[in-house]
Design an enzyme around this catalytic site. Structure first.
Site, PDB file in Angstrom:
ATOM      1  N   ASP A   1       6.511  20.012  -9.266  1.00  0.00           N
ATOM      2  CA  ASP A   1       5.165  19.429  -9.271  1.00  0.00           C
ATOM      3  C   ASP A   1       4.539  19.843  -7.932  1.00  0.00           C
ATOM      4  O   ASP A   1       5.000  20.833  -7.331  1.00  0.00           O
ATOM      5  CB  ASP A   1       5.230  17.893  -9.442  1.00  0.00           C
ATOM      6  CG  ASP A   1       3.879  17.281  -9.806  1.00  0.00           C
ATOM      7  OD1 ASP A   1       3.492  17.317 -10.975  1.00  0.00           O
ATOM      8  OD2 ASP A   1       3.180  16.776  -8.892  1.00  0.00           O
TER       9      ASP A   1
ATOM     10  N   LYS B   1       9.470  10.565 -13.182  1.00  0.00           N
ATOM     11  CA  LYS B   1       8.855  11.356 -12.107  1.00  0.00           C
ATOM     12  C   LYS B   1       9.536  11.011 -10.806  1.00  0.00           C
ATOM     13  O   LYS B   1      10.037   9.900 -10.638  1.00  0.00           O
ATOM     14  CB  LYS B   1       7.374  10.999 -12.002  1.00  0.00           C
ATOM     15  CG  LYS B   1       6.545  12.046 -11.307  1.00  0.00           C
ATOM     16  CD  LYS B   1       6.170  13.157 -12.271  1.00  0.00           C
ATOM     17  CE  LYS B   1       5.433  14.276 -11.606  1.00  0.00           C
ATOM     18  NZ  LYS B   1       4.864  15.200 -12.608  1.00  0.00           N
TER      19      LYS B   1
HETATM   20  P1  NDP Z   1       1.025  23.100  -6.138  1.00  0.00           P
HETATM   21  O1  NDP Z   1       1.689  22.419  -5.027  1.00  0.00           O
HETATM   22  O2  NDP Z   1       1.498  24.429  -6.580  1.00  0.00           O
HETATM   23  O3  NDP Z   1      -0.544  23.225  -5.840  1.00  0.00           O
HETATM   24  C1  NDP Z   1      -1.324  22.109  -5.581  1.00  0.00           C
HETATM   25  C2  NDP Z   1      -2.746  22.563  -5.280  1.00  0.00           C
HETATM   26  O4  NDP Z   1      -3.593  21.433  -5.235  1.00  0.00           O
HETATM   27  C3  NDP Z   1      -2.875  23.248  -3.924  1.00  0.00           C
HETATM   28  O5  NDP Z   1      -3.921  24.172  -3.983  1.00  0.00           O
HETATM   29  C4  NDP Z   1      -3.213  22.074  -3.009  1.00  0.00           C
HETATM   30  O6  NDP Z   1      -3.904  22.430  -1.826  1.00  0.00           O
HETATM   31  C5  NDP Z   1      -4.111  21.261  -3.922  1.00  0.00           C
HETATM   32  N1  NDP Z   1      -4.009  19.843  -3.538  1.00  0.00           N
HETATM   33  C6  NDP Z   1      -2.908  19.062  -3.590  1.00  0.00           C
HETATM   34  N2  NDP Z   1      -3.173  17.841  -3.119  1.00  0.00           N
HETATM   35  C7  NDP Z   1      -4.464  17.869  -2.763  1.00  0.00           C
HETATM   36  C8  NDP Z   1      -5.329  16.904  -2.236  1.00  0.00           C
HETATM   37  N3  NDP Z   1      -4.916  15.657  -1.951  1.00  0.00           N
HETATM   38  N4  NDP Z   1      -6.614  17.266  -2.024  1.00  0.00           N
HETATM   39  C9  NDP Z   1      -7.055  18.525  -2.306  1.00  0.00           C
HETATM   40  N5  NDP Z   1      -6.261  19.490  -2.811  1.00  0.00           N
HETATM   41  C10 NDP Z   1      -5.001  19.153  -3.040  1.00  0.00           C
HETATM   42  O7  NDP Z   1       1.068  22.064  -7.371  1.00  0.00           O
HETATM   43  P2  NDP Z   1       0.881  22.338  -8.924  1.00  0.00           P
HETATM   44  O8  NDP Z   1      -0.072  23.446  -9.156  1.00  0.00           O
HETATM   45  O9  NDP Z   1       2.223  22.401  -9.542  1.00  0.00           O
HETATM   46  O10 NDP Z   1       0.220  20.956  -9.395  1.00  0.00           O
HETATM   47  C11 NDP Z   1      -1.192  20.754  -9.441  1.00  0.00           C
HETATM   48  C12 NDP Z   1      -1.497  19.593 -10.377  1.00  0.00           C
HETATM   49  O11 NDP Z   1      -1.005  19.883 -11.696  1.00  0.00           O
HETATM   50  C13 NDP Z   1      -0.850  18.262  -9.991  1.00  0.00           C
HETATM   51  O12 NDP Z   1      -1.712  17.210 -10.389  1.00  0.00           O
HETATM   52  C14 NDP Z   1       0.404  18.210 -10.861  1.00  0.00           C
HETATM   53  O13 NDP Z   1       0.849  16.900 -11.058  1.00  0.00           O
HETATM   54  C15 NDP Z   1      -0.137  18.836 -12.130  1.00  0.00           C
HETATM   55  N6  NDP Z   1       0.845  19.390 -13.062  1.00  0.00           N
HETATM   56  C16 NDP Z   1       1.752  20.330 -12.639  1.00  0.00           C
HETATM   57  C17 NDP Z   1       2.638  20.869 -13.549  1.00  0.00           C
HETATM   58  C18 NDP Z   1       3.580  21.958 -13.186  1.00  0.00           C
HETATM   59  O14 NDP Z   1       4.231  22.489 -14.082  1.00  0.00           O
HETATM   60  N7  NDP Z   1       3.692  22.353 -11.931  1.00  0.00           N
HETATM   61  C19 NDP Z   1       2.683  20.394 -14.952  1.00  0.00           C
HETATM   62  C20 NDP Z   1       1.624  19.478 -15.294  1.00  0.00           C
HETATM   63  C21 NDP Z   1       0.775  18.988 -14.361  1.00  0.00           C
HETATM   64  P3  NDP Z   1      -3.114  22.335  -0.391  1.00  0.00           P
HETATM   65  O15 NDP Z   1      -2.123  23.455  -0.450  1.00  0.00           O
HETATM   66  O16 NDP Z   1      -4.188  22.513   0.626  1.00  0.00           O
HETATM   67  O17 NDP Z   1      -2.483  20.981  -0.350  1.00  0.00           O
HETATM   68  O1  2IT Z   2       3.404  16.764 -14.672  1.00  0.00           O
HETATM   69  C1  2IT Z   2       4.198  17.498 -15.290  1.00  0.00           C
HETATM   70  O2  2IT Z   2       4.205  17.553 -16.534  1.00  0.00           O
HETATM   71  C2  2IT Z   2       5.111  18.345 -14.514  1.00  0.00           C
HETATM   72  N1  2IT Z   2       5.036  18.342 -13.281  1.00  0.00           N
HETATM   73  C3  2IT Z   2       6.149  19.176 -15.204  1.00  0.00           C
HETATM   74  C4  2IT Z   2       7.311  18.350 -15.636  1.00  0.00           C
HETATM   75  C5  2IT Z   2       8.482  19.123 -16.201  1.00  0.00           C
HETATM   76  O3  2IT Z   2       9.508  18.461 -16.377  1.00  0.00           O
HETATM   77  O4  2IT Z   2       8.390  20.318 -16.468  1.00  0.00           O
END
Ligand code: NDP
Ligand code: 2IT
Length: 445
Positions: free
Chosen positions: A166, A126
């Site tokens: 992420d 990561k």
């Molecule tokens: P984005 O940046 O697209 O969206 C994040 C969302 O979460 C936003 O709505 C943001 O609000 C909110 N958020 C982030 N930090 C905080 C906080 N401290 N308090 C409250 N709200 C918060 O990220 P993703 O959708 O890609 O990721 C979301 C989660 O999913 C994370 O935990 C990530 O690790 C996990 N994940 C992502 C994957 C991927 O493929 N993208 C794969 C697997 C897991 P704001 O805009 O106001 O900050």
């Molecule tokens: O938490 C996760 O699994 C991710 N942010 C996606 C990682 C990836 O390599 O697609």
């Protein structure tokens, strides 16, 4: 906890001071491993646990850049290359002001087990930076990404370490990073990143994969108790990549998703979130979630209180770590929640997980439930390696197969180790066994 495990747990605490999220992630896995250690003392003999909790390599670097006003800015960049026993390090890049080594290590550690569960040949890592993209111009984001890769490029590559998105990193940022990587290396090495744009090596379905995957997982859990998402009410937190796609896919399966949120609060729409409006506000305009309630009379915005107070059948946290506390879990249980599937990484606190398990709520931990994203990244790598592009439907069917396989493996492993129906134990043990066996086969490295 077994004596051997307890001792290593104490060492982790002592050797990684202040890294609370990392310790939490390790602790949660260790709490599941008792039955394995009883059956397989050889894992202790080979020092597997001590090796697993120590990243193979962690890189910290300065990221200097110049903002639109000409002011020099300095951020801290990271890449934690945790474990490569199963393949090149694989995992996302996070840009968020809260990023520090403890968060990178928790995410890297989780990623090792998650990636093992996918059955794909990928290790775990990561990266990220304590950069806050909020309010930054496109030019600033581009310069930041370029500076970040100017250092990181020497540590990554299709056979070494393959970053993706992420929090704060989506297709736009991957584009800027890939462009700089291509320029510095003078190589179009498509497999060095995933989550690329479809016209330059990205896979169809990758943008939807995590959100769709977590909804598939929730549905599979519900099927074990004779029901489905069709007709269910759902709370989704967050409004980023994972949340938006989870809302969209759950709705397409007949669920009514009542909520969406960001760091400023949440909205409730009793008739179901209007996905096009949400996309317009959060993706096109990059505006705050309160805008949704401004434009939709039937919805209301809540800036204080907890999103988990909304009574629902299914909860899908998709924002960030520790967003769902023990009290939140107790409220959900009191309101009759049937299933919780984690779209985010470690969104539920330790206390929340125990509350769900004690209440008999179906609970899908992130390393299983949100694995669809990285699994589809592995499909992107496969397409890049063969210079091929697959159709949406074929790629989506591969994702579906993968999520079903992960679900069933969690169930079978939990049963095998004496905890039927416990997805936490199933996911942790199944992931652990795969990595541990590969590590033993490859010697002490
Ligand atoms: P984005 O940046 O697209 O969206 C994040 C969302 O979460 C936003 O709505 C943001 O609000 C909110 N958020 C982030 N930090 C905080 C906080 N401290 N308090 C409250 N709200 C918060 O990220 P993703 O959708 O890609 O990721 C979301 C989660 O999913 C994370 O935990 C990530 O690790 C996990 N994940 C992502 C994957 C991927 O493929 N993208 C794969 C697997 C897991 P704001 O805009 O106001 O900050
Ligand atoms: O938490 C996760 O699994 C991710 N942010 C996606 C990682 C990836 O390599 O697609």
């Amino acid at each position: 906890m077994e004596a051997g495990l307890a001792q290593i747990r104490e060492e982790v605490l002592r050797r990684n001071p202040g890294e609370t999220e990392f310790f939490q992630a390790v602790d949660e896995v260790f709490n599941s491993l008792g039955p394995v250690m009883k059956r397989h003392p050889e894992y202790v003999e080979h020092g597997i646990l001590r090796r697993m909790v120590e990243p193979e390599r962690q890189i910290t670097f300065r990221v200097p850049w110049v903002d639109d006003k000409g002011v020099v800015k300095i951020n801290r960049g990271f890449r934690v290359q945790f474990n490569s026993a199963l393949g090149p390090y694989k995992g996302g890049i996070r840009f968020h002001p809260s990023v520090y080594l403890g968060i990178m290590k928790f995410l890297g550690f989780e990623q090792v087990f998650k990636n093992a569960l996918t059955g794909m040949p990928i290790g775990g890592g990561k990266g990220g930076a304590d950069f806050n993209p909020s309010g930054r111009s496109e030019g600033e984001i581009m310069r930041f990404c370029q500076s970040f890769i100017t250092e990181l490029y020497r540590h990554i590559g299709e056979h070494t370490d393959v970053p993706a998105g992420d929090i704060g990193v989506g297709t736009r940022e991957i584009g800027f990073m890939f462009g700089q990587y291509r320029r510095i290396t003078n190589r179009f090495e498509a497999g060095a990143f995933t989550g690329k744009g479809v016209s330059w090596g990205g896979s169809l379905v990758r943008p939807e994969a995590t959100g769709n995957g977590v909804v598939m997982f929730a549905n599979q859990m519900l099927k074990t108790i004779g029901t489905t998402l069709d007709g269910a009410t759902v709370t989704v937190s967050g409004s980023g990549n994972v949340a938006i796609n989870a809302i969209n896919y759950a709705t397409s399966l007949g669920a009514t998703v009542l909520t969406a949120s960001d760091s400023s609060g949440y909205v409730v729409d009793e008739q179901g979130i209007d996905i096009e409006l949400l996309r317009q506000i959060k993706i096109t305009e990059r505006a705050r979630i309160s805008e949704y309630a401004e434009r939709r009379e039937r919805a209301h915005f809540v800036s204080d209180g907890s999103i988990w107070e909304v009574p629902v059948d299914v909860a899908i946290p998709c924002a960030t770590q520790n967003e769902l506390s023990g009290d939140d879990a107790a409220t959900l249980v009191m309101n009759g929640v049937k299933a919780v599937a984690e779209g985010a990484n470690m969104p539920s606190t330790h206390q929340a997980i125990n509350t769900f398990r004690e209440a008999g709520v179906l609970f899908g931990p992130g390393k299983a439930a949100n694995a669809g994203g990285v699994a589809t990244s592995a499909l992107e790598m496969q397409q890049n390696a063969s210079r091929d592009t697959w159709s949406f439907d074929y790629t989506h069917s591969r994702l579906e197969e993968n999520m079903e396989d992960i679900h069933d493996r969690c169930i079978a492993t939990a049963e095998d180790f004496g905890h039927p129906g416990d997805y936490v134990i199933g996911a942790n043990i199944a992931g652990f066994l795969k990595v541990a066996d590969a590590m033993i086969a490859q010697g002490v490295v």
